[in-house]
Design a protein around this motif. Structure first.
Motif, PDB file in Angstrom:
ATOM      1  N   VAL A   2       0.848  -1.188   0.000  1.00  0.00           N
ATOM      2  CA  VAL A   2       0.000   0.000   0.000  1.00  0.00           C
ATOM      3  C   VAL A   2       0.883   1.237   0.000  1.00  0.00           C
ATOM      4  O   VAL A   2       1.755   1.402   0.865  1.00  0.00           O
ATOM      5  CB  VAL A   2      -0.948   0.016   1.212  1.00  0.00           C
ATOM      6  CG1 VAL A   2      -1.788   1.293   1.212  1.00  0.00           C
ATOM      7  CG2 VAL A   2      -1.844  -1.210   1.192  1.00  0.00           C
ATOM      8  N   SER A   3       0.640   2.114  -0.965  1.00  0.00           N
ATOM      9  CA  SER A   3       1.472   3.300  -1.129  1.00  0.00           C
ATOM     10  C   SER A   3       0.800   4.526  -0.534  1.00  0.00           C
ATOM     11  O   SER A   3      -0.409   4.725  -0.690  1.00  0.00           O
ATOM     12  CB  SER A   3       1.726   3.527  -2.620  1.00  0.00           C
ATOM     13  OG  SER A   3       2.346   4.778  -2.854  1.00  0.00           O
ATOM     14  N   VAL A   4       1.605   5.347   0.129  1.00  0.00           N
ATOM     15  CA  VAL A   4       1.158   6.663   0.589  1.00  0.00           C
ATOM     16  C   VAL A   4       2.228   7.673   0.209  1.00  0.00           C
ATOM     17  O   VAL A   4       3.416   7.351   0.127  1.00  0.00           O
ATOM     18  CB  VAL A   4       0.912   6.697   2.114  1.00  0.00           C
ATOM     19  CG1 VAL A   4      -0.217   5.772   2.512  1.00  0.00           C
ATOM     20  CG2 VAL A   4       2.182   6.361   2.889  1.00  0.00           C
ATOM     21  N   GLU A   5       1.822   8.899  -0.037  1.00  0.00           N
ATOM     22  CA  GLU A   5       2.761   9.939  -0.416  1.00  0.00           C
ATOM     23  C   GLU A   5       3.628  10.334   0.771  1.00  0.00           C
ATOM     24  O   GLU A   5       3.138  10.469   1.904  1.00  0.00           O
ATOM     25  CB  GLU A   5       2.002  11.153  -0.931  1.00  0.00           C
ATOM     26  CG  GLU A   5       2.899  12.266  -1.475  1.00  0.00           C
ATOM     27  CD  GLU A   5       2.109  13.416  -2.046  1.00  0.00           C
ATOM     28  OE1 GLU A   5       2.728  14.455  -2.364  1.00  0.00           O
ATOM     29  OE2 GLU A   5       0.874  13.290  -2.174  1.00  0.00           O
ATOM     30  N   ALA A   6       4.920  10.495   0.522  1.00  0.00           N
ATOM     31  CA  ALA A   6       5.842  10.920   1.577  1.00  0.00           C
ATOM     32  C   ALA A   6       5.970  12.438   1.570  1.00  0.00           C
ATOM     33  O   ALA A   6       5.902  13.068   0.513  1.00  0.00           O
ATOM     34  CB  ALA A   6       7.210  10.278   1.378  1.00  0.00           C
ATOM     35  N   MET A   7       6.141  13.010   2.737  1.00  0.00           N
ATOM     36  CA  MET A   7       6.380  14.450   2.851  1.00  0.00           C
ATOM     37  C   MET A   7       7.877  14.674   3.061  1.00  0.00           C
ATOM     38  O   MET A   7       8.457  14.205   4.038  1.00  0.00           O
ATOM     39  CB  MET A   7       5.597  15.040   4.025  1.00  0.00           C
ATOM     40  CG  MET A   7       5.832  16.547   4.213  1.00  0.00           C
ATOM     41  SD  MET A   7       4.950  17.219   5.644  1.00  0.00           S
ATOM     42  CE  MET A   7       3.257  17.009   5.102  1.00  0.00           C
TER      43      MET A   7
END
Length: 324
Positions: free
Chosen positions: A261-266
């Motif tokens: 599962v991918s989430v955007e990194a800050m």
């Protein structure tokens, strides 16, 4: 039949011979031999050829063309090549191969190719032709940067890419890699492992001529990860995870993968990025991997653990003195 030149010379056409070698020459008049003196010997050589490499070059000339002779013993006899109507000398020869440098051409197109053993007086022509083309031009590169580990798929865009070519390669500095021609306007190269720095890109469409693209590729140090804080969170998601490492880049389009599962990194800086855990739904230990938009990845040591959230219903006692 022969042709009379003057009282001391006649001209005789050479018949088509099957095998190369020495042949004797005699003169006949009305079917009677009239030759006197020592026998005259003519040496017949086979200058036919079946392949050339490369089969094309650019109108400005300068392509070294290797010609493979059918008779490997004849290469030392060849003195010149002819491209269309332009005569050039042999520059080198090897076993069964002669090399001539293609002259400049006035316009693009195919020209007949031949070789000579008598300084250009006569030629053995071949059905194989040499093609002149306009050199390719290059307008853009995407992406223009990647890690030192290599593996970045780079697309070069331009015009006049030779779509029939099977020997396309790119040079990043002095590092050569084979490329895939997508169309007459696009080609894709995968970067090799290189040290950090800026590399000029050149392209060859025929394994000989190198074309400057006036484009460059920047290699940056590879990304590393050290640890995360925290290493666990509830499977409801929403936990802010700090990933510490080196050489993070804000323009790399970073993502955090919890399992698949991918989430955007800050991006915070080159040593820190933040990731918000996704909803997981079950207790689980998963791999945590940092990806760039160009497909490069690195795994975070230890991964991440999802646990069931605690639900408090009562406390006892529910009061106490101020002194604790």
């Amino acid at each position: 039949p022969s042709s009379f030149i003057d009282s001391s010379k006649i001209e005789c056409p050479i018949p088509r011979l099957v095998r190369p070698g020495n042949i004797s020459i005699e003169l006949f008049l009305n079917s009677f031999p009239i030759s006197i003196g020592p026998p005259l010997i003519f040496f017949h050589i086979n200058l036919s050829f079946s392949s050339i490499s490369p089969m094309f070059g650019y109108v400005h000339g300068g392509t070294n063309v290797s010609i493979s002779l059918n008779d490997a013993t004849s290469e030392s006899a060849v003195t010149h090549c002819i491209f269309g109507q332009k005569l050039v000398p042999v520059i080198t020869f090897g076993t069964g191969i002669v090399v001539c440098r293609a002259p400049a051409a006035d316009i693009p197109g195919s020209v007949p190719l031949g070789v000579s053993a008598d300084d250009g007086e006569s030629f053995s022509m071949s059905p194989i032709s040499f093609e002149y083309t306009q050199p390719a031009t290059f307008t853009s590169i995407q992406p223009g940067h990647g890690p030192e580990s290599g593996g970045t798929k780079v697309m070069l865009v331009g015009t006049n890419f030779i779509s029939r070519s099977s020997a396309v390669s790119c040079l990043f500095g002095s590092n050569r890699v084979v490329c895939r021609l997508v169309s007459s306007e696009e080609l894709i190269c995968e970067t090799p492992a290189m040290r950090p720095g800026r590399y000029e890109i050149k392209v060859s469409f025929n394994d000989f001529d190198l074309l400057r693209t006036y484009l460059s590729f920047v290699v940056h140090p590879r990304m590393t990860t050290h640890f995360v804080v925290p290493t666990f969170g509830t499977f409801d998601g929403g936990t802010v995870v700090k990933v510490y490492g080196t050489n993070f880049r804000g323009d790399d389009g970073l993502s955090c993968y919890f399992g698949n599962v991918s989430v955007e990194a800050m991006y915070i800086d080159s040593t820190l990025i933040l990731c918000l855990t996704p909803f997981w739904g079950v207790i689980d230990a998963v791999d945590l991997t940092i990806w760039t938009e160009n497909g490069h990845k690195i795994q975070v040591p230890g991964g991440f653990y999802f646990y069931s959230p605690y639900h408090l219903s009562t406390i006892h006692p529910n009061s106490g003195v101020l002194d604790g």
